[in-house]
Design an enzyme around this catalytic site. Structure first.
Site, PDB file in Angstrom:
ATOM      1  N   ASP A 269      -4.928   3.649  -1.904  1.00 41.60           N
ATOM      2  CA  ASP A 269      -6.040   4.003  -1.023  1.00 41.60           C
ATOM      3  C   ASP A 269      -6.548   5.400  -1.326  1.00 41.60           C
ATOM      4  O   ASP A 269      -5.818   6.381  -1.167  1.00 41.60           O
ATOM      5  CB  ASP A 269      -5.573   3.960   0.438  1.00 41.60           C
ATOM      6  CG  ASP A 269      -5.292   2.549   0.902  1.00 41.60           C
ATOM      7  OD1 ASP A 269      -6.226   1.729   0.874  1.00 41.60           O
ATOM      8  OD2 ASP A 269      -4.139   2.262   1.280  1.00 41.60           O
TER       9      ASP A 269
ATOM     10  N   ASP B  38      -6.686  -6.222   4.614  1.00 42.19           N
ATOM     11  CA  ASP B  38      -6.044  -4.898   4.616  1.00 42.19           C
ATOM     12  C   ASP B  38      -6.100  -4.298   6.012  1.00 42.19           C
ATOM     13  O   ASP B  38      -7.171  -4.035   6.546  1.00 42.19           O
ATOM     14  CB  ASP B  38      -6.814  -4.021   3.612  1.00 42.19           C
ATOM     15  CG  ASP B  38      -6.250  -2.622   3.466  1.00 42.19           C
ATOM     16  OD1 ASP B  38      -5.165  -2.348   3.997  1.00 42.19           O
ATOM     17  OD2 ASP B  38      -6.920  -1.812   2.789  1.00 42.19           O
TER      18      ASP B  38
ATOM     19  N   MET C 297     -11.646  -5.606   5.632  1.00 45.75           N
ATOM     20  CA  MET C 297     -10.806  -4.695   6.418  1.00 45.75           C
ATOM     21  C   MET C 297     -10.495  -5.361   7.754  1.00 45.75           C
ATOM     22  O   MET C 297     -11.395  -5.840   8.444  1.00 45.75           O
ATOM     23  CB  MET C 297     -11.523  -3.368   6.647  1.00 45.75           C
ATOM     24  CG  MET C 297     -11.645  -2.474   5.423  1.00 45.75           C
ATOM     25  SD  MET C 297     -10.087  -2.181   4.548  1.00 45.75           S
ATOM     26  CE  MET C 297      -9.108  -1.383   5.820  1.00 45.75           C
TER      27      MET C 297
ATOM     28  N   HIS D   1      -8.425   1.023  -3.842  1.00 42.50           N
ATOM     29  CA  HIS D   1      -9.378   0.832  -2.734  1.00 42.50           C
ATOM     30  C   HIS D   1     -10.056   2.165  -2.447  1.00 42.50           C
ATOM     31  O   HIS D   1      -9.443   3.082  -1.902  1.00 42.50           O
ATOM     32  CB  HIS D   1      -8.566   0.325  -1.520  1.00 42.50           C
ATOM     33  CG  HIS D   1      -9.365   0.170  -0.262  1.00 42.50           C
ATOM     34  ND1 HIS D   1      -8.762   0.028   0.979  1.00 42.50           N
ATOM     35  CD2 HIS D   1     -10.698   0.105  -0.036  1.00 42.50           C
ATOM     36  CE1 HIS D   1      -9.698  -0.097   1.901  1.00 42.50           C
ATOM     37  NE2 HIS D   1     -10.877  -0.055   1.323  1.00 42.50           N
TER      38      HIS D   1
ATOM     39  N   MET E  48      -9.186   8.163  -0.132  1.00 40.88           N
ATOM     40  CA  MET E  48     -10.037   8.522   1.020  1.00 40.88           C
ATOM     41  C   MET E  48     -10.603   9.910   0.813  1.00 40.88           C
ATOM     42  O   MET E  48      -9.883  10.818   0.372  1.00 40.88           O
ATOM     43  CB  MET E  48      -9.204   8.533   2.300  1.00 40.88           C
ATOM     44  CG  MET E  48      -8.510   7.226   2.599  1.00 40.88           C
ATOM     45  SD  MET E  48      -7.558   7.400   4.115  1.00 40.88           S
ATOM     46  CE  MET E  48      -6.758   5.791   4.171  1.00 40.88           C
TER      47      MET E  48
ATOM     48  N   MET F 135     -12.306   4.474  -0.457  1.00 36.73           N
ATOM     49  CA  MET F 135     -12.982   4.703   0.825  1.00 36.73           C
ATOM     50  C   MET F 135     -13.701   6.033   0.701  1.00 36.73           C
ATOM     51  O   MET F 135     -13.304   7.045   1.284  1.00 36.73           O
ATOM     52  CB  MET F 135     -11.949   4.709   1.960  1.00 36.73           C
ATOM     53  CG  MET F 135     -11.466   3.307   2.289  1.00 36.73           C
ATOM     54  SD  MET F 135      -9.925   3.305   3.214  1.00 36.73           S
ATOM     55  CE  MET F 135      -8.761   3.418   1.870  1.00 36.73           C
TER      56      MET F 135
ATOM     57  N   HIS G  22      -1.380  -1.421  -4.026  1.00 38.06           N
ATOM     58  CA  HIS G  22      -2.628  -1.016  -3.375  1.00 38.06           C
ATOM     59  C   HIS G  22      -2.658   0.500  -3.229  1.00 38.06           C
ATOM     60  O   HIS G  22      -1.746   1.104  -2.674  1.00 38.06           O
ATOM     61  CB  HIS G  22      -2.705  -1.698  -2.004  1.00 38.06           C
ATOM     62  CG  HIS G  22      -4.020  -1.554  -1.319  1.00 38.06           C
ATOM     63  ND1 HIS G  22      -5.116  -2.343  -1.623  1.00 38.06           N
ATOM     64  CD2 HIS G  22      -4.426  -0.717  -0.339  1.00 38.06           C
ATOM     65  CE1 HIS G  22      -6.129  -1.998  -0.850  1.00 38.06           C
ATOM     66  NE2 HIS G  22      -5.740  -1.003  -0.058  1.00 38.06           N
TER      67      HIS G  22
ATOM     68  N   SER H 277       0.825  -1.197   0.000  1.00 39.82           N
ATOM     69  CA  SER H 277       0.000   0.000   0.000  1.00 39.82           C
ATOM     70  C   SER H 277       0.865   1.255   0.000  1.00 39.82           C
ATOM     71  O   SER H 277       1.635   1.495   0.934  1.00 39.82           O
ATOM     72  CB  SER H 277      -0.906   0.009   1.237  1.00 39.82           C
ATOM     73  OG  SER H 277      -1.485   1.288   1.381  1.00 39.82           O
TER      74      SER H 277
HETATM   75  C1  DX5 Z   1      -6.234   1.864   5.714  1.00 41.86           C
HETATM   76  C2  DX5 Z   1      -5.874   1.479   4.302  1.00 41.86           C
HETATM   77  C3  DX5 Z   1      -4.743   0.535   4.206  1.00 41.86           C
HETATM   78  C4  DX5 Z   1      -3.441   0.981   4.825  1.00 41.86           C
HETATM   79  C5  DX5 Z   1      -2.886  -0.213   5.533  1.00 41.86           C
HETATM   80  O1  DX5 Z   1      -7.526   2.313   5.797  1.00 41.86           O
HETATM   81  O2  DX5 Z   1      -6.980   0.897   3.629  1.00 41.86           O
HETATM   82  O3  DX5 Z   1      -4.536   0.049   2.885  1.00 41.86           O
HETATM   83  O4  DX5 Z   1      -2.478   1.473   3.924  1.00 41.86           O
HETATM   84  O5  DX5 Z   1      -1.775   0.165   6.259  1.00 41.86           O
HETATM   85  P1  DX5 Z   1      -1.022  -0.813   7.255  1.00 41.86           P
HETATM   86  O6  DX5 Z   1      -0.571  -2.006   6.479  1.00 41.86           O
HETATM   87  O7  DX5 Z   1       0.083   0.040   7.763  1.00 41.86           O
HETATM   88  O8  DX5 Z   1      -2.005  -1.193   8.341  1.00 41.86           O
HETATM   89 ZN    ZN Z   2      -6.594  -0.109   1.657  1.00 37.38          ZN
END
Ligand code: DX5
Ligand code: ZN
Length: 218
Positions: free
Chosen positions: A34, A174, A136, A65, A36, A67, A32, A7
């Site tokens: 993310d 994740d 998650m 991903h 947000m 969010m 990956h 990620s």
């Molecule tokens: C958190 C993200 C993850 C995040 C995971 O909401 O969806 O993808 O990067 O980070 P680690 O592996 O550090 O928990």
């Molecule tokens: Zn993620």
């Protein structure tokens, strides 16, 4: 097939291109990404311009991903930015089947995700409609959190649901995944592993190699 999806949330963004090349050359098959929106989750991360320019760094499967609330609004733009797979949250979509259809209509892999507090049974209608289920294992919103221990039972339950349905969808996990717990996570039934801080804090290429050997020998 077991896949590692580093990620970039924990990457060094001033060297993003190189950070992506490093994990790909070390053997990671997915990246990956993310997204947000500060509404579905507390934080704001990155969007289309970053995905588009990161995409040109190298050829690796972009596992995006989302969010964000009402994800159908942005599927086209995310696809056009260079996503290969687009995963959205069941909790955020008014009509999840419409989102899945939209992703498929653009020729991308569709994934559906649930937060730790959402019952796994809510995934049932979608198990054979998507390429990936994303469970998650922390409350989404931030990297570097600790994996919620109840996640193991949830992974086992979803793996069983996939088998019972005859679905070939991948099961991605994740949040809070480290070298110390990744083998137990694979044994519970996950086959796509996201790791952010455990890869990008330190030597990313060495960490990818360690993770791959743990995953493939679990
Ligand atoms: C958190 C993200 C993850 C995040 C995971 O909401 O969806 O993808 O990067 O980070 P680690 O592996 O550090 O928990
Ligand atoms: Zn993620």
């Amino acid at each position: 097939m077991r896949i590692l999806s580093p990620s970039i949330l924990s990457a060094d963004f001033k060297n993003l291109g190189q950070q992506i090349v490093d994990v790909k050359e070390a053997g990671a098959e997915y990246l990956h990404v993310d997204v947000m929106d500060g509404v579905f989750v507390k934080s704001i991360s990155l969007g289309m311009p970053v995905i588009k320019s990161a995409r040109s760094a190298c050829d690796i499967f972009f596992d995006v991903h989302l969010m964000i609330v009402d994800p159908i609004r942005y599927i086209e733009e995310i696809a056009a930015s260079g996503a290969d797979g687009i995963t959205f949250h069941l909790e955020a979509a008014e009509d999840p089947m419409a989102v899945i259809d939209k992703i498929h209509s653009l020729g991308k892999h569709a994934g559906i995700s649930i937060k730790p507090g959402t019952d796994v049974s809510t995934l049932k209608p979608y198990l054979d409609k998507v390429e990936m289920i994303l469970l998650m294992t922390v409350e989404p919103g931030f990297g570097g959190q600790k994996l919620i221990p109840e996640s193991f039972d949830r992974i086992k339950a979803v793996r069983k649901m996939l088998e019972d349905t005859g679905s070939s969808a991948d099961l991605e996990v994740d949040g809070g995944i480290k070298k110390e717990n990744v083998q137990d996570i694979v044994k519970a039934g996950a086959n796509v592993i996201v790791a952010g801080s455990a890869i990008y804090a330190g030597d990313a290429a060495a960490n990818v190699k360690d993770f791959l050997s743990l995953i493939n020998n679990a």
